[in-house]
Design a protein around this motif. Structure first.
Motif, PDB file in Angstrom:
ATOM      1  N   LYS A   7      61.414  32.066  18.500  1.00 44.34           N
ATOM      2  CA  LYS A   7      60.970  31.149  17.618  1.00 44.34           C
ATOM      3  C   LYS A   7      61.379  29.681  18.255  1.00 44.34           C
ATOM      4  O   LYS A   7      60.668  28.968  18.252  1.00 44.34           O
ATOM      5  N   ALA A   8      62.591  29.895  18.744  1.00 46.83           N
ATOM      6  CA  ALA A   8      62.760  28.394  19.487  1.00 46.83           C
ATOM      7  C   ALA A   8      61.841  27.871  20.603  1.00 46.83           C
ATOM      8  O   ALA A   8      61.440  27.039  20.909  1.00 46.83           O
ATOM      9  N   LEU A   9      61.540  29.083  21.512  1.00 48.47           N
ATOM     10  CA  LEU A   9      60.636  28.863  22.699  1.00 48.47           C
ATOM     11  C   LEU A   9      59.217  28.720  22.166  1.00 48.47           C
ATOM     12  O   LEU A   9      58.492  27.607  22.988  1.00 48.47           O
ATOM     13  N   SER A  10      58.737  29.048  20.952  1.00 45.72           N
ATOM     14  CA  SER A  10      57.542  28.700  20.486  1.00 45.72           C
ATOM     15  C   SER A  10      57.530  27.303  20.053  1.00 45.72           C
ATOM     16  O   SER A  10      56.533  26.518  20.461  1.00 45.72           O
ATOM     17  N   LYS A  11      58.782  26.811  19.536  1.00 48.26           N
ATOM     18  CA  LYS A  11      58.717  25.393  18.916  1.00 48.26           C
ATOM     19  C   LYS A  11      58.983  24.411  20.057  1.00 48.26           C
ATOM     20  O   LYS A  11      58.215  23.410  20.199  1.00 48.26           O
ATOM     21  N   ILE A  12      59.643  24.832  21.217  1.00 46.46           N
ATOM     22  CA  ILE A  12      59.795  23.895  22.551  1.00 46.46           C
ATOM     23  C   ILE A  12      58.372  23.887  23.213  1.00 46.46           C
ATOM     24  O   ILE A  12      58.004  22.727  23.490  1.00 46.46           O
ATOM     25  N   ALA A  13      57.594  24.911  23.301  1.00 46.01           N
ATOM     26  CA  ALA A  13      56.422  24.674  23.784  1.00 46.01           C
ATOM     27  C   ALA A  13      55.476  23.823  23.151  1.00 46.01           C
ATOM     28  O   ALA A  13      54.458  23.181  23.648  1.00 46.01           O
ATOM     29  N   GLN A  14      55.488  23.703  21.896  1.00 43.10           N
ATOM     30  CA  GLN A  14      54.710  22.830  21.203  1.00 43.10           C
ATOM     31  C   GLN A  14      55.327  21.129  20.965  1.00 43.10           C
ATOM     32  O   GLN A  14      54.403  20.363  20.441  1.00 43.10           O
ATOM     33  N   GLU A  15      56.588  21.154  21.186  1.00 42.17           N
ATOM     34  CA  GLU A  15      57.101  19.897  21.096  1.00 42.17           C
ATOM     35  C   GLU A  15      56.947  18.817  22.093  1.00 42.17           C
ATOM     36  O   GLU A  15      56.792  19.252  23.114  1.00 42.17           O
ATOM     37  N   THR A  16      56.565  17.628  21.691  1.00 45.16           N
ATOM     38  CA  THR A  16      56.147  16.516  22.532  1.00 45.16           C
ATOM     39  C   THR A  16      57.285  15.394  22.442  1.00 45.16           C
ATOM     40  O   THR A  16      57.358  14.480  23.440  1.00 45.16           O
ATOM     41  N   GLY A  17      58.340  15.318  21.624  1.00 49.46           N
ATOM     42  CA  GLY A  17      59.272  14.427  21.567  1.00 49.46           C
ATOM     43  C   GLY A  17      60.457  14.436  22.451  1.00 49.46           C
ATOM     44  O   GLY A  17      61.372  15.690  22.301  1.00 49.46           O
ATOM     45  N   THR A  34      68.489  30.625  27.834  1.00 50.13           N
ATOM     46  CA  THR A  34      67.013  30.599  27.968  1.00 50.13           C
ATOM     47  C   THR A  34      66.435  29.489  26.985  1.00 50.13           C
ATOM     48  O   THR A  34      65.604  28.647  27.494  1.00 50.13           O
ATOM     49  N   VAL A  35      66.744  29.240  25.921  1.00 43.40           N
ATOM     50  CA  VAL A  35      66.593  28.248  25.202  1.00 43.40           C
ATOM     51  C   VAL A  35      66.712  26.832  25.717  1.00 43.40           C
ATOM     52  O   VAL A  35      66.096  26.068  25.650  1.00 43.40           O
ATOM     53  N   GLU A  36      67.923  26.628  26.062  1.00 39.24           N
ATOM     54  CA  GLU A  36      68.620  25.557  26.501  1.00 39.24           C
ATOM     55  C   GLU A  36      67.528  25.245  27.673  1.00 39.24           C
ATOM     56  O   GLU A  36      67.282  23.936  27.801  1.00 39.24           O
ATOM     57  N   THR A  37      67.267  25.968  28.822  1.00 41.11           N
ATOM     58  CA  THR A  37      66.574  25.714  30.177  1.00 41.11           C
ATOM     59  C   THR A  37      65.023  25.338  29.499  1.00 41.11           C
ATOM     60  O   THR A  37      64.725  24.393  30.297  1.00 41.11           O
ATOM     61  N   ALA A  38      64.593  26.121  28.685  1.00 40.06           N
ATOM     62  CA  ALA A  38      63.083  26.033  28.369  1.00 40.06           C
ATOM     63  C   ALA A  38      63.199  24.519  27.716  1.00 40.06           C
ATOM     64  O   ALA A  38      62.172  23.791  27.851  1.00 40.06           O
ATOM     65  N   ALA A  39      64.147  24.052  26.968  1.00 36.08           N
ATOM     66  CA  ALA A  39      64.083  22.625  26.420  1.00 36.08           C
ATOM     67  C   ALA A  39      64.394  21.722  27.458  1.00 36.08           C
ATOM     68  O   ALA A  39      63.710  20.479  27.312  1.00 36.08           O
TER      69      ALA A  39
END
Length: 157
Positions: A7-17, A34-39
């Motif tokens: 869920k977090a990775l999906s949100k990160i992929a869409q986030e622009t801020g 994984t989430v930290e690095t993706a962000a």
């Protein structure tokens, strides 16, 4: 991978801020690499203002990634106070050439975090027509010395 990570990775992929992405990376710190690095990667991507695929865009992605890593680690001084003026003076290509030819703290920080594709050296190798043979050789040597294999097209394998 847990459902929360998906869920977090999906949100990160869409986030622009950038600030939202920084907060997501901070929230994930110590919980999900994984989430930290993706962000971090997404923050660097959305913060760079130049056209995708250009040397300039890659340079600013690197700058934002290093500064974010420094913020995540709690450093009081996190801005790249030498790199930003170097870019102002010599341009992105000149600054990256300098980084490839000289050892920098940013290289070590990015390598220790495990994101070698965000180093100046990797950028130099991905855009060889913009850099001197000396910079290309130094960049390849520095990455390979750290165990990072680079193909003939400058891509990390």
């Amino acid at each position: 991978m847990t459902e929360a990570e998906k869920k977090a990775l999906s949100k990160i992929a869409q986030e622009t801020g950038p600030e939202v992405l920084l907060q997501m990376a901070l929230n994930a710190r110590g919980k999900s690499r994984t989430v930290e690095t993706a962000a971090l990667r997404r923050l660097a991507e959305v913060s760079a203002r130049h056209a995708q695929g250009t040397v300039e865009n890659a340079c600013w992605q690197m700058v934002h990634a290093v500064e974010t890593l420094r913020r995540l680690s709690g450093r009081k001084v996190w801005r790249m106070h030498r790199m930003r003026p170097k870019i102002d003076k010599d341009g992105e290509i000149g600054a990256l050439e300098y980084c490839a030819l000289n050892k920098t703290d940013g290289f070590d920080e990015v390598m220790e975090y495990g994101t070698p594709e965000l180093t100046a050296e990797a950028i130099v190798l991905r855009h060889p027509s913009h850099f001197s043979p000396a910079a290309l050789a130094a960049a390849r040597y520095r990455l390979e010395r750290r165990g990072i294999q680079v193909d003939l097209n400058g891509q990390i394998v």
